[in-house]
Motif scaffolding. Structure first.
Motif, PDB file in Angstrom:
ATOM      1  N   ALA A 130       0.830  -1.206   0.000  1.00  0.00           N
ATOM      2  CA  ALA A 130       0.000   0.000   0.000  1.00  0.00           C
ATOM      3  C   ALA A 130       0.866   1.259   0.000  1.00  0.00           C
ATOM      4  O   ALA A 130       0.571   2.221  -0.714  1.00  0.00           O
ATOM      5  CB  ALA A 130      -0.941  -0.016   1.199  1.00  0.00           C
ATOM      6  N   ALA A 131       1.930   1.263   0.786  1.00  0.00           N
ATOM      7  CA  ALA A 131       2.799   2.441   0.858  1.00  0.00           C
ATOM      8  C   ALA A 131       3.461   2.713  -0.485  1.00  0.00           C
ATOM      9  O   ALA A 131       3.544   3.866  -0.926  1.00  0.00           O
ATOM     10  CB  ALA A 131       3.859   2.245   1.941  1.00  0.00           C
ATOM     11  N   ARG A 132       3.927   1.676  -1.163  1.00  0.00           N
ATOM     12  CA  ARG A 132       4.557   1.865  -2.470  1.00  0.00           C
ATOM     13  C   ARG A 132       3.526   2.298  -3.510  1.00  0.00           C
ATOM     14  O   ARG A 132       3.814   3.130  -4.373  1.00  0.00           O
ATOM     15  CB  ARG A 132       5.246   0.580  -2.918  1.00  0.00           C
ATOM     16  N   ALA A 133       2.333   1.732  -3.454  1.00  0.00           N
ATOM     17  CA  ALA A 133       1.291   2.036  -4.435  1.00  0.00           C
ATOM     18  C   ALA A 133       0.808   3.482  -4.328  1.00  0.00           C
ATOM     19  O   ALA A 133       0.210   3.999  -5.265  1.00  0.00           O
ATOM     20  CB  ALA A 133       0.120   1.074  -4.280  1.00  0.00           C
ATOM     21  N   GLN A 134       1.064   4.143  -3.212  1.00  0.00           N
ATOM     22  CA  GLN A 134       0.717   5.561  -3.085  1.00  0.00           C
ATOM     23  C   GLN A 134       1.681   6.435  -3.880  1.00  0.00           C
ATOM     24  O   GLN A 134       1.369   7.576  -4.191  1.00  0.00           O
ATOM     25  CB  GLN A 134       0.716   5.980  -1.623  1.00  0.00           C
ATOM     26  N   ARG A 135       2.849   5.904  -4.196  1.00  0.00           N
ATOM     27  CA  ARG A 135       3.877   6.704  -4.872  1.00  0.00           C
ATOM     28  C   ARG A 135       4.142   6.301  -6.318  1.00  0.00           C
ATOM     29  O   ARG A 135       4.588   7.133  -7.102  1.00  0.00           O
ATOM     30  CB  ARG A 135       5.175   6.629  -4.078  1.00  0.00           C
ATOM     31  N   VAL A 136       3.926   5.029  -6.667  1.00  0.00           N
ATOM     32  CA  VAL A 136       4.207   4.556  -8.026  1.00  0.00           C
ATOM     33  C   VAL A 136       3.097   3.626  -8.500  1.00  0.00           C
ATOM     34  O   VAL A 136       2.378   3.038  -7.701  1.00  0.00           O
ATOM     35  CB  VAL A 136       5.564   3.811  -8.115  1.00  0.00           C
ATOM     36  N   ASP A 137       2.979   3.504  -9.812  1.00  0.00           N
ATOM     37  CA  ASP A 137       2.049   2.549 -10.418  1.00  0.00           C
ATOM     38  C   ASP A 137       2.743   1.207 -10.571  1.00  0.00           C
ATOM     39  O   ASP A 137       3.963   1.143 -10.712  1.00  0.00           O
ATOM     40  CB  ASP A 137       1.600   3.017 -11.800  1.00  0.00           C
ATOM     41  N   PHE A 138       1.964   0.150 -10.567  1.00  0.00           N
ATOM     42  CA  PHE A 138       2.478  -1.197 -10.751  1.00  0.00           C
ATOM     43  C   PHE A 138       1.847  -1.824 -11.979  1.00  0.00           C
ATOM     44  O   PHE A 138       0.695  -1.553 -12.299  1.00  0.00           O
ATOM     45  CB  PHE A 138       2.145  -2.082  -9.533  1.00  0.00           C
ATOM     46  N   SER A 139       2.604  -2.688 -12.644  1.00  0.00           N
ATOM     47  CA  SER A 139       2.036  -3.511 -13.702  1.00  0.00           C
ATOM     48  C   SER A 139       1.265  -4.644 -13.037  1.00  0.00           C
ATOM     49  O   SER A 139       1.306  -4.810 -11.822  1.00  0.00           O
ATOM     50  CB  SER A 139       3.151  -4.086 -14.586  1.00  0.00           C
ATOM     51  N   ASP A 140       0.564  -5.418 -13.833  1.00  0.00           N
ATOM     52  CA  ASP A 140      -0.051  -6.617 -13.288  1.00  0.00           C
ATOM     53  C   ASP A 140       1.063  -7.526 -12.787  1.00  0.00           C
ATOM     54  O   ASP A 140       2.110  -7.629 -13.437  1.00  0.00           O
ATOM     55  CB  ASP A 140      -0.866  -7.355 -14.355  1.00  0.00           C
ATOM     56  N   PRO A 141       0.868  -8.185 -11.643  1.00  0.00           N
ATOM     57  CA  PRO A 141       1.917  -9.084 -11.131  1.00  0.00           C
ATOM     58  C   PRO A 141       2.215 -10.207 -12.126  1.00  0.00           C
ATOM     59  O   PRO A 141       1.326 -10.724 -12.776  1.00  0.00           O
ATOM     60  CB  PRO A 141       1.303  -9.652  -9.851  1.00  0.00           C
ATOM     61  N   TYR A 142       3.477 -10.562 -12.230  1.00  0.00           N
ATOM     62  CA  TYR A 142       3.877 -11.656 -13.098  1.00  0.00           C
ATOM     63  C   TYR A 142       4.631 -12.731 -12.338  1.00  0.00           C
ATOM     64  O   TYR A 142       4.971 -13.751 -12.899  1.00  0.00           O
ATOM     65  CB  TYR A 142       4.710 -11.156 -14.289  1.00  0.00           C
ATOM     66  N   LEU A 143       4.896 -12.508 -11.059  1.00  0.00           N
ATOM     67  CA  LEU A 143       5.497 -13.508 -10.184  1.00  0.00           C
ATOM     68  C   LEU A 143       4.738 -13.504  -8.861  1.00  0.00           C
ATOM     69  O   LEU A 143       4.270 -12.468  -8.412  1.00  0.00           O
ATOM     70  CB  LEU A 143       6.953 -13.163  -9.876  1.00  0.00           C
ATOM     71  N   SER A 144       4.655 -14.645  -8.249  1.00  0.00           N
ATOM     72  CA  SER A 144       4.116 -14.709  -6.900  1.00  0.00           C
ATOM     73  C   SER A 144       4.876 -15.778  -6.143  1.00  0.00           C
ATOM     74  O   SER A 144       5.379 -16.735  -6.740  1.00  0.00           O
ATOM     75  CB  SER A 144       2.617 -15.004  -6.893  1.00  0.00           C
ATOM     76  N   SER A 145       4.983 -15.572  -4.853  1.00  0.00           N
ATOM     77  CA  SER A 145       5.737 -16.514  -4.031  1.00  0.00           C
ATOM     78  C   SER A 145       5.075 -16.625  -2.667  1.00  0.00           C
ATOM     79  O   SER A 145       4.690 -15.618  -2.082  1.00  0.00           O
ATOM     80  CB  SER A 145       7.161 -16.047  -3.873  1.00  0.00           C
ATOM     81  N   PRO A 146       4.957 -17.835  -2.154  1.00  0.00           N
ATOM     82  CA  PRO A 146       4.406 -18.006  -0.803  1.00  0.00           C
ATOM     83  C   PRO A 146       5.464 -17.807   0.271  1.00  0.00           C
ATOM     84  O   PRO A 146       5.192 -17.941   1.454  1.00  0.00           O
ATOM     85  CB  PRO A 146       3.901 -19.453  -0.826  1.00  0.00           C
ATOM     86  N   ILE A 147       6.684 -17.452  -0.146  1.00  0.00           N
ATOM     87  CA  ILE A 147       7.788 -17.300   0.808  1.00  0.00           C
ATOM     88  C   ILE A 147       7.855 -15.849   1.263  1.00  0.00           C
ATOM     89  O   ILE A 147       7.847 -14.926   0.467  1.00  0.00           O
ATOM     90  CB  ILE A 147       9.128 -17.712   0.165  1.00  0.00           C
ATOM     91  N   TYR A 148       7.920 -15.659   2.574  1.00  0.00           N
ATOM     92  CA  TYR A 148       8.021 -14.320   3.145  1.00  0.00           C
ATOM     93  C   TYR A 148       9.193 -14.286   4.100  1.00  0.00           C
ATOM     94  O   TYR A 148       9.464 -15.248   4.810  1.00  0.00           O
ATOM     95  CB  TYR A 148       6.744 -13.964   3.921  1.00  0.00           C
ATOM     96  N   ALA A 149       9.857 -13.149   4.144  1.00  0.00           N
ATOM     97  CA  ALA A 149      10.960 -12.972   5.087  1.00  0.00           C
ATOM     98  C   ALA A 149      10.441 -12.144   6.264  1.00  0.00           C
ATOM     99  O   ALA A 149       9.756 -11.155   6.089  1.00  0.00           O
ATOM    100  CB  ALA A 149      12.126 -12.259   4.434  1.00  0.00           C
TER     101      ALA A 149
END
Length: 139
Positions: free
Chosen positions: A118-137
């Motif tokens: 959400a914080a990034r989306a307030q400043r820049v536009d994103f393309s449609d996602p092309y990768l997804s990962s269930p791994i989180y750090a």
């Protein structure tokens, strides 16, 4: 450069739309549209400047043996520059500063598997996602 599979070509279309001033961000996370003249500026200088983080294995990675840039986002950046018929210049950055670099005009786009927040989306536009990962750090 490796062959790019058909699903990844949709990303290039999304990136071109974004550079042309069309917002491709989801309706749930409003973000500012890029100025329509962005593509004209890129073509006028004959160079696409792409922010990358070269330590992201298989995404945007500098091979320590050859010093060559490798990965899916490197291949996609080459395809986008070819589509725009301009030179490609990679700008090394990191996740803490890439948005500042885009806003300052040092990069036209970031291609380093940037997660949509959400914080990034307030400043820049994103393309449609092309990768997804269930791994989180978590730290």
């Amino acid at each position: 450069m490796s062959t790019i599979a058909l699903p990844f070509l949709r990303l290039a279309v999304g990136l071109l739309a974004m550079l042309s001033g069309f917002s491709v961000a989801s309706a749930q996370s409003p973000s500012p549209a890029q100025p329509p003249e962005r593509t004209a500026e890129i073509r006028a200088r004959n160079e696409l400047r792409v922010c990358i983080w070269p330590d992201y294995f298989a995404i945007s990675y500098r091979n320590p043996r050859s010093s060559a840039l490798e990965g899916i986002d490197i291949d996609l950046a080459h395809a986008l520059a070819a589509r725009l018929s301009v030179r490609l210049r990679f700008v090394e950055t990191n996740f803490a500063t890439f948005i500042d670099r885009i806003e300052a005009g040092q990069c036209d786009i970031a291609m380093m598997a940037v997660g949509i927040t959400a914080a990034r989306a307030q400043r820049v536009d994103f393309s449609d996602p092309y990768l997804s990962s269930p791994i989180y750090a978590v730290t």
